[in-house]
Design a protein around this motif. Structure first.
Motif, PDB file in Angstrom:
ATOM      1  N   LEU A 171      -0.211   4.178   1.599  1.00 50.71           N
ATOM      2  CA  LEU A 171       0.373   2.921   2.040  1.00 50.71           C
ATOM      3  C   LEU A 171      -0.616   2.121   2.887  1.00 50.71           C
ATOM      4  O   LEU A 171      -0.677   0.889   2.812  1.00 50.71           O
ATOM      5  CB  LEU A 171       1.658   3.175   2.831  1.00 50.71           C
ATOM      6  N   THR A 172      -1.407   2.805   3.693  1.00 43.70           N
ATOM      7  CA  THR A 172      -2.411   2.131   4.511  1.00 43.70           C
ATOM      8  C   THR A 172      -3.454   1.448   3.637  1.00 43.70           C
ATOM      9  O   THR A 172      -3.835   0.296   3.869  1.00 43.70           O
ATOM     10  CB  THR A 172      -3.109   3.135   5.463  1.00 43.70           C
ATOM     11  N   ILE A 173      -3.900   2.166   2.602  1.00 41.35           N
ATOM     12  CA  ILE A 173      -4.874   1.589   1.667  1.00 41.35           C
ATOM     13  C   ILE A 173      -4.280   0.381   0.958  1.00 41.35           C
ATOM     14  O   ILE A 173      -4.923  -0.678   0.847  1.00 41.35           O
ATOM     15  CB  ILE A 173      -5.318   2.647   0.636  1.00 41.35           C
ATOM     16  N   LEU A 174      -3.031   0.511   0.499  1.00 45.40           N
ATOM     17  CA  LEU A 174      -2.369  -0.590  -0.204  1.00 45.40           C
ATOM     18  C   LEU A 174      -2.150  -1.792   0.714  1.00 45.40           C
ATOM     19  O   LEU A 174      -2.200  -2.944   0.269  1.00 45.40           O
ATOM     20  CB  LEU A 174      -1.026  -0.128  -0.774  1.00 45.40           C
ATOM     21  N   ALA A 175      -1.932  -1.522   1.999  1.00 41.92           N
ATOM     22  CA  ALA A 175      -1.706  -2.610   2.955  1.00 41.92           C
ATOM     23  C   ALA A 175      -2.987  -3.370   3.266  1.00 41.92           C
ATOM     24  O   ALA A 175      -2.964  -4.593   3.448  1.00 41.92           O
ATOM     25  CB  ALA A 175      -1.103  -2.049   4.249  1.00 41.92           C
ATOM     26  N   LEU A 176      -4.104  -2.653   3.318  1.00 44.47           N
ATOM     27  CA  LEU A 176      -5.378  -3.268   3.709  1.00 44.47           C
ATOM     28  C   LEU A 176      -6.160  -3.843   2.527  1.00 44.47           C
ATOM     29  O   LEU A 176      -6.951  -4.781   2.697  1.00 44.47           O
ATOM     30  CB  LEU A 176      -6.252  -2.244   4.435  1.00 44.47           C
ATOM     31  N   LEU A 177      -5.947  -3.291   1.342  1.00 44.77           N
ATOM     32  CA  LEU A 177      -6.751  -3.661   0.181  1.00 44.77           C
ATOM     33  C   LEU A 177      -6.701  -5.156  -0.171  1.00 44.77           C
ATOM     34  O   LEU A 177      -7.752  -5.749  -0.454  1.00 44.77           O
ATOM     35  CB  LEU A 177      -6.334  -2.818  -1.025  1.00 44.77           C
ATOM     36  N   PRO A 178      -5.530  -5.805  -0.161  1.00 48.60           N
ATOM     37  CA  PRO A 178      -5.504  -7.232  -0.523  1.00 48.60           C
ATOM     38  C   PRO A 178      -6.383  -8.095   0.378  1.00 48.60           C
ATOM     39  O   PRO A 178      -7.108  -8.971  -0.110  1.00 48.60           O
ATOM     40  CB  PRO A 178      -4.022  -7.604  -0.356  1.00 48.60           C
ATOM     41  N   ALA A 179      -6.347  -7.843   1.681  1.00 48.54           N
ATOM     42  CA  ALA A 179      -7.166  -8.620   2.612  1.00 48.54           C
ATOM     43  C   ALA A 179      -8.651  -8.361   2.366  1.00 48.54           C
ATOM     44  O   ALA A 179      -9.475  -9.286   2.434  1.00 48.54           O
ATOM     45  CB  ALA A 179      -6.802  -8.269   4.055  1.00 48.54           C
ATOM     46  N   MET A 180      -9.005  -7.113   2.068  1.00 47.35           N
ATOM     47  CA  MET A 180     -10.400  -6.780   1.824  1.00 47.35           C
ATOM     48  C   MET A 180     -10.923  -7.458   0.550  1.00 47.35           C
ATOM     49  O   MET A 180     -12.045  -7.965   0.511  1.00 47.35           O
ATOM     50  CB  MET A 180     -10.569  -5.255   1.699  1.00 47.35           C
TER      51      MET A 180
END
Length: 231
Positions: A7-16
């Motif tokens: 979930l952390t990866i999915l939360a941060l990935l769009p911004a990255m």
């Protein structure tokens, strides 16, 4: 893979991904250190906004339009403060497209942190992460594109001693951004999903084309170089 990590990866990935695209389109790359600092200031502003909104919501009616207006004012206002206090006179801010890079950096720092709250705490789950990846996070980036463009125009006017143009572009950088942010939030509050999705898709495509166009036609803010710096 642990669910929290996923979930952390999915939360941060769009911004990255969005930050990577905007940075990639910068022909004269900004120093990663400066971009990272602005991004982290966006992270900090998210915590400030959470606190300010929590305290303000205690005295505002849940259905009040003022409540939804306050979200746009607080969040976009805090991002603008970062640009004004840290970026405006920075030596690395010397081209038109730089305004978009730094505005998107502070906005996506904010959006990535906010996304973590939603995906891990408020409405935890993969479905929340996916929905916000296509709408909420890109929304913050869209606001930032237009804020950054007019912010750069304000800097250009400043370097050419055009006080009226500087003030006008500051207003254009912040006011329409707050209005756009408010309307998208208001559509969500009304559960007007069709209006929200239509507005979001239109703005996303327009901002995407705007980024490419501004990048392709990038130019120095001052023909003599930027010597009005303090950092």
């Amino acid at each position: 893979m642990d669910n929290t990590i996923l979930l952390t990866i999915l939360a941060l990935l769009p911004a990255m991904i969005l930050m990577g695209f905007v940075y990639y389109k910068d022909k004269k790359k900004e120093p990663l250190k400066t971009v990272a600092i602005v991004f982290l200031l966006g992270v900090l502003m998210c915590f400030v906004a959470r606190y300010a909104e929590t305290e303000l919501f205690k005295i505002l009616n849940k259905k009040s339009f003022v409540r939804w207006l306050s979200v746009g004012v607080i969040e976009e206002g805090l991002k603008f403060i970062v640009l004004l206090t840290f970026v405006f006179r920075h030596k690395d801010f010397d081209d038109m497209y730089d305004g978009i890079v730094y505005s998107v950096a502070v906005s996506l720092g904010f959006a990535a942190t906010e996304n973590l709250f939603y995906v891990l705490k408020y409405y935890p789950g993969v479905s929340t992460a996916i929905k916000r990846a296509f709408f909420s996070v890109p929304g913050h980036a869209v606001y930032a594109v237009f804020m950054g463009y007019f912010f750069a125009r304000a800097k250009k006017c400043h370097l050419h001693s055009d006080k009226f143009g500087k003030r006008k572009n500051f207003v254009l950088a912040i006011v329409p951004t707050i209005i756009l942010h408010t309307f998208t939030n208001f559509f969500i509050a009304l559960r007007a999903e069709g209006l929200f999705i239509s507005l979001e898709i239109f703005c996303d495509f327009y901002a995407f084309a705007f980024v490419i166009g501004t990048s392709d036609n990038d130019s120095p803010l001052s023909p003599k170089g930027n010597d009005d710096t303090s950092q």
